[in-house]
Design a protein around this motif. Structure first.
Motif, mmCIF file in Angstrom:
data_model
loop_
_atom_site.group_PDB
_atom_site.id
_atom_site.type_symbol
_atom_site.label_atom_id
_atom_site.label_comp_id
_atom_site.label_asym_id
_atom_site.label_seq_id
_atom_site.Cartn_x
_atom_site.Cartn_y
_atom_site.Cartn_z
ATOM 1 N N LEU A 121 -3.258 1.938 3.009
ATOM 2 C CA LEU A 121 -2.351 1.357 3.996
ATOM 3 C C LEU A 121 -2.271 -0.167 3.898
ATOM 4 C CD1 LEU A 121 -3.311 3.504 7.118
ATOM 5 C CD2 LEU A 121 -1.434 3.871 5.519
ATOM 6 N N ASP A 122 -3.116 -0.794 3.086
ATOM 7 C CA ASP A 122 -3.160 -2.255 3.008
ATOM 8 C C ASP A 122 -1.844 -2.869 2.527
ATOM 9 O OD1 ASP A 122 -5.716 -2.262 3.933
ATOM 10 O OD2 ASP A 122 -6.662 -2.509 1.958
ATOM 11 N N LEU A 129 3.781 0.574 8.818
ATOM 12 C CA LEU A 129 2.564 0.980 9.530
ATOM 13 C C LEU A 129 2.904 1.607 10.875
ATOM 14 C CD1 LEU A 129 0.149 -1.998 8.777
ATOM 15 C CD2 LEU A 129 -0.098 0.365 8.032
ATOM 16 N N GLN A 130 3.905 1.051 11.579
ATOM 17 C CA GLN A 130 4.313 1.616 12.868
ATOM 18 C C GLN A 130 4.869 3.026 12.662
ATOM 19 O OE1 GLN A 130 3.680 0.221 15.889
ATOM 20 N NE2 GLN A 130 4.266 2.255 16.592
ATOM 21 N N GLU A 168 1.978 3.033 -8.348
ATOM 22 C CA GLU A 168 0.967 2.770 -9.357
ATOM 23 C C GLU A 168 -0.397 2.510 -8.747
ATOM 24 O OE1 GLU A 168 2.551 -0.456 -11.615
ATOM 25 O OE2 GLU A 168 3.850 0.814 -12.798
ATOM 26 N N GLY A 169 -0.464 2.264 -7.485
ATOM 27 C CA GLY A 169 -1.750 2.073 -6.824
ATOM 28 C C GLY A 169 -2.073 0.646 -6.784
#
Length: 169
Positions: A121-122, A129-130, A168-169
């Motif tokens: 979630l960063d 995020l909401q 891709e992470g």
């Protein structure tokens, strides 16, 4: 292959009575000290244990072995059940550690903060995020409210790059 090697390979069969020496082989055994010593060893050891085996009761031994196998099978079942119960106990203990707020109240109520690190979630912005937070109260299988579900063709270059970076992470 030399005559000594040939005799060495035939010795077990001759000792067990499955073959016999030829006259030439007997002559070699009498003349060659190494082959004679090996033949004495092989022929002497081939008779070891014959008197012991003759006195054994095969039925009795079979019954004892089968009885032992039954006992060991029962012990293995008890061990498997014990391991399974131990695993369930460990899972229950882990559940109590991971969700301590739910243990007492049944659910996380308003104003109760549960800290759980989620590095996935960063990279999300505030609206994203909401939308994730809003979706936590919706039943599984429904869409997340407030998230643009448009086509990828509608995104500009920075937005596409952000999606690619997220994949891709």
């Amino acid at each position: 292959m030399t005559i000594c090697e040939q005799l060495s390979e035939r010795m077990p069969a001759v000792a067990l009575g499955q073959a016999a020496w030829s006259d030439a082989e007997r002559a070699h055994l009498a003349a060659c000290a190494e082959c004679g010593a090996e033949w004495a060893l092989v022929s002497g050891t081939s008779r070891l244990g014959l008197d012991i085996a003759a006195g054994l009761d095969g039925h009795h031994i079979t019954e004892r072995v089968l009885g032992r196998l039954r006992i060991e099978g029962a012990r293995a079942r008890v061990r498997r059940v014990g391991l399974m119960l131990g695993g369930l106990a460990a899972a229950a203990a882990l559940t109590l550690v991971v969700w301590p707020a739910r243990r007492h109240t049944g659910s996380v109520g308003p104003g109760v903060a549960v800290e759980m690190p989620l590095p996935e979630l960063d990279s999300l912005g505030t609206p994203e995020l909401q939308a994730v937070l809003d979706s936590l109260d919706t039943p599984l299988g429904t869409t997340v409210q407030g998230v643009d579900t448009g086509d990828l063709d509608d995104l500009n270059a920075p937005e596409l790059q952000h999606v690619l970076d997220g994949l891709e992470g």
